[in-house]
Design a protein around this motif. Sequence first.
Motif, short mmCIF file in Angstrom:
data_model
loop_
_atom_site.label_atom_id
_atom_site.label_comp_id
_atom_site.label_asym_id
_atom_site.label_seq_id
_atom_site.Cartn_x
_atom_site.Cartn_y
_atom_site.Cartn_z
N GLY A 180 0.79 -1.23 0.00
CA GLY A 180 0.00 0.00 0.00
C GLY A 180 0.82 1.26 0.00
O GLY A 180 0.26 2.36 0.16
N PRO A 206 -4.36 -4.50 1.32
CA PRO A 206 -4.47 -3.04 1.51
C PRO A 206 -5.73 -2.50 0.85
O PRO A 206 -6.24 -3.07 -0.12
CB PRO A 206 -3.20 -2.51 0.84
CG PRO A 206 -2.79 -3.56 -0.12
CD PRO A 206 -3.20 -4.86 0.48
N GLU A 207 -6.25 -1.41 1.40
CA GLU A 207 -7.44 -0.79 0.83
C GLU A 207 -7.19 -0.34 -0.60
O GLU A 207 -8.09 -0.36 -1.45
CB GLU A 207 -7.88 0.39 1.68
CG GLU A 207 -8.37 0.01 3.07
CD GLU A 207 -8.85 1.22 3.85
OE1 GLU A 207 -8.88 2.32 3.26
OE2 GLU A 207 -9.19 1.07 5.04
N ALA A 208 -5.97 0.09 -0.88
CA ALA A 208 -5.62 0.53 -2.23
C ALA A 208 -4.15 0.25 -2.45
O ALA A 208 -3.35 0.22 -1.52
CB ALA A 208 -5.91 2.02 -2.41
#
Length: 729
Positions: A180, A206-208
């Motif tokens: 991330g 990870p979120e992004a």
Amino acid sequence: MSHLLEPLVVRHTHRIPLPTGPAGQGDVAARQFDAALMSVGFKLSAELLERLSGLSEGTVVDLAVRTLGTVREMVGDHVAHNAYFIDFPAHVPDTFEFWTRCITEALADDTARPGTIAQLESGVVDLLTLPSYGTYRHTHAEMLARHDELIAAAGDRMTVLHLGGTADEEVGALYLALAGSSTPLGEDGLTDLAALARHCVNGAQPEAIPVRENRAVVNEARLRAGAGLLLDTVTDVLRLACALSDGDVTLQTATRFKGLSRPVRRALLAGLDSVVEASPAKLADVSAWREDWKRLGERLHPHEYPQWPHAAEVFAVARGEKQARSLDSRVEELLAMHDVTGATQLLRSAPGKLFRSLDRLLRMALTQDERDAVVAAAEQVAPGVSGRVVLSVREHFHNRAGATGERRVFINRLGRAWVTEDERPPVLPPERGRLIAALDAEIRRRLPAAQRVLVDPAVLDVALPLSGKATTAGLGVLPRGSVSPVDGELLRFFVYWKEAQQRTDFDLSALMLDERYRTVAWLSYTALTELEGEHSGDITEAPDGASEFINLRLGAARGTYIVPQVNIFAGEGFEEVEESFFGFMLREGEQQGRPFEPATVRMKSELRGPGRVALPLAFRRAEDGSWTAKWLHLYLRGTPAANRVEGNRVSVATLLRGMVEREYLTVGYVTGLMAEGEGRGDGGTSVVVWDGGTVPSGPVTFIGMERPEGLHPDSRVITPENLRDLIPE
């Protein structure tokens, strides 16, 4: 967790995953482990020492063996460092005296005598033909026996290893941090991410993943595990194909694509098809990598898969059979007509491209209305630009205050550098000031809320790592542009290399310049001794590995700048040898010890870059006599062979001047923005400079060179190992 991943945690975090095993009386083994670590400049934290003391002796010993191997490699102590002159730095001869001695010894050698006489008669003697030149005349053990034990000094480096969470927690957290990351990772970081991604593919994600290279590495692991791919551009698929072929996911060098299995071809084509079907406009990205797509098409055989017609369009564009006009081409068309306002409006749809074009747009703007339109567009789209780009543009405009004709330093993603005169017209002060204010406000808005920030003053001049390419793997390495104090009387450089296939000769040198960047002196194999110090002697081949050293007395230095460099005289490049690294040690004036003492090593970095001359960092003396290091991480093209410090003095001096005069955004810039929130009555951040004493009892955000003992466990800690976490998304 496999023990294979434990070294990654230690190297990246300076933590040892929570040791587990049967309880026992491990206190003696733990103290012995701690003593062994101190001999190489590391130490167990009090908490970790206590934890180990309650485990069985066997558990502690196994952990000690693994950890000592890791930290010794981190500091460069995993190889044998020999020196040509056995007593170095004592008894190093004058260069001419040494060469004469080598000739005399060659004349006494029945085999070498005829050739040496012939060379003497011609007036030129090749040092490499002399039997006693360039190779060790003694063993490593014999060299060690000639040196006293190191006397510990207060200034010796001591890196503390802390107690971490469970193995799974540490590995998972490191994976999330690397995957991330908001800034690109270096080559070694990507390699580590690949190992972690394979292990964590079924765990938390990870979120992004904002960095495309990171996404390619993660996608490779997901593809091999049968998980869904993370794709939103056609170039994501191209990068993944490069990863599958062990190629360059940055796309800076061409990848020779391997043959791909049918399931892999199907996965790549299905991914391409879904991206283009969802957004046909993304076909415009193909033209930037047209030749790569053509070569990949030869491996994917898209014509065999009619069920994915949108994927076939990608290769039609690459072959020129289908048009897909890019945003860049439309912008160039408008600028060719001097329509700055039209180009600016078009770029609003791609905020990152607009930011990267701001300097050019402002230079081309002829009227105040055009300049106002450019700045207004930047202010409006700023929230949609990545934090790394915002910071990069902020740093760029900070350095655009100079007049036309000053030096401009170019550094590409691989660290290759060159200098030219800056012929660009200046950006006018009103627009420059307005942009800087807007960018500061945008960064301040994105900084995470923290009630209390504790800052070690030693970290304030460390440059923000806006790219992983601006640093290298190693110990004590700081990003390009960082400035750090140098405390000690003796400065000793070292280089180690081991050739892979052919005879390879690296030469360590140090160039000394005055305040106007003029040459004062140098130390190298052609100048073994100077007032400032000594060179350990020239080693001309390294089948089993070789080291060279330079010893410098800072108090005797006649110049203002000291620039260590590694020149490739012959053989393999930095990226071709089996192993190579550079570093420096600091010692007190009377400290003895071997030529290489791990406890005195302040920095060790890998040498992996293009070109034939490496410039890791430079040292500068201030008016008060104190010294600082400025980190460069640069490579010069050099010549194919016979690179020497004498031949690159002018180019090194010119490059150094450009680097010294450039100002980088530092940790101090970010903490300054944080501090601006104090006293507003809105619960803003309180920034406190740490005096090195007792740390607060409650949780804080600590920003420093190394985590201090006693921090609250809920504290957020930012050190050079994870400095990228300061870069807002």
